[in-house]
Design a protein around this motif. Structure first.
Motif, PDB file in Angstrom:
ATOM      1  N   GLN A  91      76.311  37.838   9.742  1.00  0.00           N
ATOM      2  CA  GLN A  91      74.946  38.151  10.149  1.00  0.00           C
ATOM      3  C   GLN A  91      74.795  37.891  11.644  1.00  0.00           C
ATOM      4  N   ALA A  92      74.385  38.901  12.379  1.00  0.00           N
ATOM      5  CA  ALA A  92      74.108  38.725  13.807  1.00  0.00           C
ATOM      6  C   ALA A  92      72.809  37.957  13.969  1.00  0.00           C
ATOM      7  N   THR A  93      72.789  36.977  14.863  1.00  0.00           N
ATOM      8  CA  THR A  93      71.568  36.222  15.120  1.00  0.00           C
ATOM      9  C   THR A  93      70.914  36.727  16.402  1.00  0.00           C
ATOM     10  N   ARG A  94      69.651  36.380  16.578  1.00  0.00           N
ATOM     11  CA  ARG A  94      68.946  36.788  17.797  1.00  0.00           C
ATOM     12  C   ARG A  94      69.283  35.889  18.974  1.00  0.00           C
ATOM     13  N   ASP A  95      70.120  34.882  18.721  1.00  0.00           N
ATOM     14  CA  ASP A  95      70.603  34.041  19.811  1.00  0.00           C
ATOM     15  C   ASP A  95      71.939  34.542  20.355  1.00  0.00           C
ATOM     16  N   GLY A  96      72.427  35.675  19.837  1.00  0.00           N
ATOM     17  CA  GLY A  96      73.591  36.320  20.415  1.00  0.00           C
ATOM     18  C   GLY A  96      74.925  35.989  19.787  1.00  0.00           C
ATOM     19  N   TYR A  97      74.940  35.277  18.695  1.00  0.00           N
ATOM     20  CA  TYR A  97      76.220  34.983  18.034  1.00  0.00           C
ATOM     21  C   TYR A  97      76.167  35.477  16.591  1.00  0.00           C
ATOM     22  N   SER A  98      77.342  35.607  15.987  1.00  0.00           N
ATOM     23  CA  SER A  98      77.450  36.039  14.595  1.00  0.00           C
ATOM     24  C   SER A  98      77.692  34.827  13.708  1.00  0.00           C
ATOM     25  N   LEU A  99      77.126  34.856  12.502  1.00  0.00           N
ATOM     26  CA  LEU A  99      77.182  33.703  11.614  1.00  0.00           C
ATOM     27  C   LEU A  99      77.512  34.170  10.206  1.00  0.00           C
ATOM     28  N   GLN A 100      78.423  33.471   9.546  1.00  0.00           N
ATOM     29  CA  GLN A 100      78.721  33.767   8.153  1.00  0.00           C
ATOM     30  C   GLN A 100      77.664  33.112   7.278  1.00  0.00           C
ATOM     31  N   VAL A 101      77.036  33.893   6.404  1.00  0.00           N
ATOM     32  CA  VAL A 101      75.922  33.413   5.594  1.00  0.00           C
ATOM     33  C   VAL A 101      76.105  33.846   4.135  1.00  0.00           C
ATOM     34  N   PRO A 102      75.373  33.215   3.206  1.00  0.00           N
ATOM     35  CA  PRO A 102      75.442  33.651   1.807  1.00  0.00           C
ATOM     36  C   PRO A 102      74.914  35.073   1.642  1.00  0.00           C
ATOM     37  N   GLY A 103      75.501  35.796   0.688  1.00  0.00           N
ATOM     38  CA  GLY A 103      75.049  37.135   0.377  1.00  0.00           C
ATOM     39  C   GLY A 103      73.769  37.127  -0.435  1.00  0.00           C
ATOM     40  N   VAL A 104      73.415  38.287  -0.971  1.00  0.00           N
ATOM     41  CA  VAL A 104      72.139  38.475  -1.661  1.00  0.00           C
ATOM     42  C   VAL A 104      72.341  38.393  -3.170  1.00  0.00           C
ATOM     43  N   VAL A 105      71.464  37.638  -3.832  1.00  0.00           N
ATOM     44  CA  VAL A 105      71.497  37.468  -5.285  1.00  0.00           C
ATOM     45  C   VAL A 105      70.082  37.695  -5.818  1.00  0.00           C
ATOM     46  N   PRO A 106      69.903  38.367  -6.975  1.00  0.00           N
ATOM     47  CA  PRO A 106      70.914  38.957  -7.860  1.00  0.00           C
ATOM     48  C   PRO A 106      71.369  40.322  -7.367  1.00  0.00           C
ATOM     49  N   LYS A 107      72.383  40.883  -8.024  1.00  0.00           N
ATOM     50  CA  LYS A 107      72.947  42.161  -7.619  1.00  0.00           C
ATOM     51  C   LYS A 107      72.369  43.277  -8.490  1.00  0.00           C
ATOM     52  N   LEU A 108      71.642  44.179  -7.874  1.00  0.00           N
ATOM     53  CA  LEU A 108      71.054  45.321  -8.571  1.00  0.00           C
ATOM     54  C   LEU A 108      71.942  46.533  -8.361  1.00  0.00           C
ATOM     55  N   SER A 109      72.178  47.310  -9.409  1.00  0.00           N
ATOM     56  CA  SER A 109      73.127  48.420  -9.312  1.00  0.00           C
ATOM     57  C   SER A 109      72.589  49.571  -8.475  1.00  0.00           C
ATOM     58  N   ALA A 110      71.290  49.890  -8.604  1.00  0.00           N
ATOM     59  CA  ALA A 110      70.738  51.058  -7.907  1.00  0.00           C
ATOM     60  C   ALA A 110      70.033  50.694  -6.609  1.00  0.00           C
ATOM     61  N   THR A 111      69.441  49.510  -6.551  1.00  0.00           N
ATOM     62  CA  THR A 111      68.671  49.120  -5.361  1.00  0.00           C
ATOM     63  C   THR A 111      69.053  47.712  -4.928  1.00  0.00           C
ATOM     64  N   PRO A 112      70.295  47.506  -4.531  1.00  0.00           N
ATOM     65  CA  PRO A 112      70.724  46.149  -4.150  1.00  0.00           C
ATOM     66  C   PRO A 112      70.016  45.657  -2.894  1.00  0.00           C
ATOM     67  N   GLY A 113      69.771  44.349  -2.850  1.00  0.00           N
ATOM     68  CA  GLY A 113      69.160  43.764  -1.665  1.00  0.00           C
ATOM     69  C   GLY A 113      70.117  43.756  -0.494  1.00  0.00           C
ATOM     70  N   ARG A 114      69.559  43.532   0.685  1.00  0.00           N
ATOM     71  CA  ARG A 114      70.406  43.498   1.880  1.00  0.00           C
ATOM     72  C   ARG A 114      69.703  42.740   3.003  1.00  0.00           C
ATOM     73  N   ALA A 154      85.108  39.631  -2.258  1.00  0.00           N
ATOM     74  CA  ALA A 154      85.079  40.870  -3.044  1.00  0.00           C
ATOM     75  C   ALA A 154      83.685  41.134  -3.605  1.00  0.00           C
ATOM     76  N   ARG A 155      82.941  40.068  -3.877  1.00  0.00           N
ATOM     77  CA  ARG A 155      81.596  40.199  -4.440  1.00  0.00           C
ATOM     78  C   ARG A 155      80.515  40.259  -3.364  1.00  0.00           C
ATOM     79  N   GLU A 156      80.929  40.320  -2.094  1.00  0.00           N
ATOM     80  CA  GLU A 156      80.005  40.379  -0.957  1.00  0.00           C
ATOM     81  C   GLU A 156      79.044  39.186  -0.949  1.00  0.00           C
ATOM     82  N   MET A 157      79.559  38.031  -1.313  1.00  0.00           N
ATOM     83  CA  MET A 157      78.761  36.820  -1.266  1.00  0.00           C
ATOM     84  C   MET A 157      78.896  36.070   0.050  1.00  0.00           C
ATOM     85  N   LEU A 158      79.710  36.596   0.956  1.00  0.00           N
ATOM     86  CA  LEU A 158      79.829  36.062   2.312  1.00  0.00           C
ATOM     87  C   LEU A 158      79.608  37.224   3.271  1.00  0.00           C
ATOM     88  N   LEU A 159      78.556  37.134   4.070  1.00  0.00           N
ATOM     89  CA  LEU A 159      78.204  38.203   4.993  1.00  0.00           C
ATOM     90  C   LEU A 159      78.248  37.697   6.423  1.00  0.00           C
TER      91      LEU A 159
END
Length: 402
Positions: A343-366, A336-341
């Motif tokens: 992420q597509a890798t350049r080796d052709g597979y998808s990987l679950q990775v940690p989300g972005v911290v800290p969380k900014l209301s207007a300009t959140p990282g990505r 719910a907090r988008e702490m699990l994302l």
């Protein structure tokens, strides 16, 4: 993956050259990149950053690398050669920030002393992370994160009383140094903008980053001659706060607030302790901590972790299970907090990775781009410096770029 809305990120337009490797410097670069900085990672020719081969590998590359190097471009340079050093100086002449975590003196040996770089680019902010800092009698000693944890005072406390000090389980010394480095960079950039446009050098020592988090360790020693000792899972001097056995594992309970303690004791059926005058504040509870911990353990021991957590939640007492990687991956709050994302890798597979911290209301990282292959961006970045394809080919032939 890419993101056409990078301009909306708070550090958009900031150019960072990352010349570090492994953990402290690259974690700093990752954090800046997550919030929009253009991070150009300069790696050694050959095998690049050793982190590419650390821990568990998939398709020949560490999955840790996929997290640590997202939102970066990779340029492979041989900085031991004069022409490689000249290319690095050209990159730095157009950069806002340099991150390096080499042993002190390495940059100077490559003709890139801070005063040299800032003579060519007065606005350059330089972060230098090392074991012991750029000065002092230990300056030239090799220092990894674990040494910083030991000298900073942390390792002495991470143990059960009377047993061998243990590591936290992650490279916490490196990460703390990286976060202090991020803070330093942001402060230096603010000063540059507000006070004349000049950059400066930020000196972060691994042991100092750890020491900065050691709370009242030194004041207690200075005032009382007390050397804080390992407390295992407890929080010495603050009670009750500990790990308690359940029928199927362990649970952490923090009942160390005055009103929280009363609710905790009522929840476990110990109204006598809740009403005891000498337990109304922390000093009295510390004096009887063994008795209190025993009462809590007697109650938790016959219940499951989930049952204890639920009961503590209903009583408004902070408590929680000890999460494993599986627990995190399956937890609805993390999602719910988008702490699990994903992420597509350049080796052709998808990987679950940690989300972005800290969380900014207007300009959140990505995550704007996945971790690069070694030297994947060399030609493009060198072309941006005005180096022609023919010149790049000649440099590659001589092993200066890869």
């Amino acid at each position: 993956m890419s993101d056409n809305n990078a301009a909306l990120l708070p550090l958009a337009g900031l150019r960072v050259i990352e010349m570090g490797q492994l953990i402290a410097g690259p974690f700093c670069g990752k954090t800046l990149g997550d919030f929009g900085a253009e991070v150009i990672k300069v790696e050694a020719t050959g095998s690049g950053d050793p982190l590419r081969g650390w821990r568990l590998l998939k398709e020949g590359t560490s999955v840790w690398w996929q997290v640590q190097s997202r939102n970066k471009r990779s340029v492979a340079l041989d900085l031991r050669q004069a022409e490689g050093q000249e290319i690095a100086r050209k990159l730095l002449a157009e950069a806002d920030v340099l991150i390096e975590n080499f042993r002190p003196g390495t940059l100077e040996a490559w003709g890139m002393a801070p005063e040299t770089l800032q003579a060519a680019n007065p606005r350059l902010v330089i972060l230098r992370i090392s074991g012991y800092g750029q000065s002092g009698p230990y300056r030239d000693l090799p220092g990894f994160g674990l040494i910083g944890e030991a000298m900073g005072g942390l390792r002495h406390l991470t143990a059960e009383p009377g047993r061998v000090p243990v590591r936290v389980g992650v490279s916490i010394g490196d990460t703390l140094a990286a976060l202090h480095g991020v803070i330093g960079i942001l402060m230096a950039l603010y000063h540059r903008k507000a006070h004349g446009g000049a950059g400066q050098v930020i000196d972060v020592a691994l042991y100092e980053a750890v020491f900065n988090c050691m709370e009242s360790l030194i004041p207690e020693y200075d005032a009382f001659g007390v050397v804080r000792q390992p407390g295992g899972s407890a929080l010495p001097g603050i009670a009750p706060s500990n790990a308690y056995p359940c029928s199927d594992g362990w649970v952490l309970v923090a009942g160390n607030g005055d009103s929280i303690f009363k609710r905790l004791m009522a929840a476990i059926g110990r109204q006598d302790l809740a009403d005891a005058p000498d337990l109304a504040s922390n000093p009295g509870r510390v004096a009887r901590v063994a008795e209190i911990d025993g009462a809590i353990a007697d109650w938790t021991r016959t219940r499951s972790v989930d049952a204890v957590v639920q009961a503590m939640g209903e009583a408004r007492v902070p408590a929680g299970k000890v999460y494993t990687a599986r627990d995190i991956a399956e937890d609805p709050h993390y999602r719910a907090r988008e702490m699990l994302l994903q992420q597509a890798t350049r080796d052709g597979y998808s990987l679950q990775v940690p989300g972005v911290v800290p969380k900014l209301s207007a300009t959140p990282g990505r995550v704007r781009s996945s971790a690069p292959h070694l030297g994947e961006d060399t030609d493009r970045v060198l072309a941006e410096l005005g180096i022609t394809p023919g010149q790049i080919a000649a440099l590659r032939e001589r092993g200066i770029v890869q």
